[in-house]
Enzyme design. Sequence first.
Site, PDB file in Angstrom:
ATOM      1  N   ILE A  69       7.172   0.185   2.037  1.00 39.20           N
ATOM      2  CA  ILE A  69       7.196   0.782   3.367  1.00 39.20           C
ATOM      3  C   ILE A  69       6.064   0.245   4.236  1.00 39.20           C
ATOM      4  O   ILE A  69       6.219   0.061   5.441  1.00 39.20           O
ATOM      5  CB  ILE A  69       7.090   2.321   3.268  1.00 39.20           C
ATOM      6  CG1 ILE A  69       8.250   2.889   2.448  1.00 39.20           C
ATOM      7  CG2 ILE A  69       7.065   2.962   4.645  1.00 39.20           C
ATOM      8  CD1 ILE A  69       9.609   2.658   3.044  1.00 39.20           C
ATOM      9  N   SER A  70       4.903   0.004   3.629  1.00 41.18           N
ATOM     10  CA  SER A  70       3.751  -0.429   4.413  1.00 41.18           C
ATOM     11  C   SER A  70       2.856  -1.311   3.551  1.00 41.18           C
ATOM     12  O   SER A  70       2.852  -1.199   2.318  1.00 41.18           O
ATOM     13  CB  SER A  70       2.969   0.782   4.927  1.00 41.18           C
ATOM     14  OG  SER A  70       1.926   0.388   5.796  1.00 41.18           O
ATOM     15  N   SER A  71       2.095  -2.170   4.217  1.00 39.38           N
ATOM     16  CA  SER A  71       1.203  -3.074   3.485  1.00 39.38           C
ATOM     17  C   SER A  71      -0.015  -3.387   4.334  1.00 39.38           C
ATOM     18  O   SER A  71      -0.052  -3.126   5.538  1.00 39.38           O
ATOM     19  CB  SER A  71       1.941  -4.370   3.125  1.00 39.38           C
ATOM     20  OG  SER A  71       2.297  -5.079   4.291  1.00 39.38           O
ATOM     21  N   THR A 129       0.794  -1.228   0.000  1.00 35.53           N
ATOM     22  CA  THR A 129       0.000   0.000   0.000  1.00 35.53           C
ATOM     23  C   THR A 129       0.827   1.280   0.000  1.00 35.53           C
ATOM     24  O   THR A 129       0.297   2.354  -0.268  1.00 35.53           O
ATOM     25  CB  THR A 129      -0.924   0.025   1.230  1.00 35.53           C
ATOM     26  OG1 THR A 129      -0.139  -0.116   2.422  1.00 35.53           O
ATOM     27  CG2 THR A 129      -1.952  -1.100   1.158  1.00 35.53           C
TER      28      THR A 129
END
Length: 326
Positions: free
Chosen positions: A93-95, A85
């Site tokens: 960096i983020s999921s 995401t």
Amino acid sequence: MADDAYDRELAAALRAGLVRELTARGELADPRWRPAFEQVPRELFVPYYYVGAPGGYRRHSRADPDPRAREAWLTGVYADEPLATYVRDGELISSSSQPSLMAGMLAVLDPREGHAVLEIGAGTGYNAALLAHRLGDAAVTTVDLDPEITEAARAHLAEAGFHPTVVTGDGALGCPSRAPFDRIMATCALPSVPPAWIAQSRPGALVLAPLATGLIALRVTDAAHAEGRFLHTPAYFVPLRGAAVPPVPDRSGIPCRLLRNDQFQFLLAVSRMAPADALALWHDEGRPPRERYGLTVAGDRQWTWLDTPDGPWRWPLDREISPGGV
């Protein structure tokens, strides 16, 4: 407007289908969590995501004007898959974690009415929404280092009708202003357990966190001590930012079949042993599965172990590679 109605109907059908799939596979076995997965709209938390493509990532978005592209985006939202995401300079960096893994972690976390829960790694806000649906907004605190992530998570949560406490800060420091906690759940991979989490937990609290491609469930004794075993479940998460990543041991001399064996890879990661020593233990101990390993936190010391905390196979987490012994 017709497109919006179709998207909502499709989202509801896909959400129901995902719940049926997870329930049928036994991955959403706790009926107390079923209403949250049935009612929290994951599409509001993942307005776009990225999939691997030659040379980088391709973005799927609900803002795409092509109805077929939006349908593909929405179908991906409700697949039992992790979703990338937030990508910065080509780095993930983020999921949003795989729903079946989230369901399993929440079942193990087992928060009860009146419990205070801290989530490390706000991500999209979806997991905080599941927690808030079950426990109420006031019980849930979620922390992330990046202000862009927390701002987006807060907006997603509000759009879905949830208002837990969202904090921008270093997750390794916990959230002292909201402590003490009865449950702490991390959705980012750790090299070791931050002492602040134990210090901010009530006696008897549970800390559930990814470590060494596994999930450790620690029962807290007091402000400096906790102990527990790894679950059988493999777990691969984005690392906690700011934390040192343990070096990967030289794997020369390891048979190719073992380099592809998840359980052996876990042994290497959890012990940080030299490959020859790991190979000997692997054969001598009958190819131990994840649940035979555990972790002890005792003040400023932490060590992983095989079978028992005081047995012959113990590995301190403050060393890079060790053949055994604290």
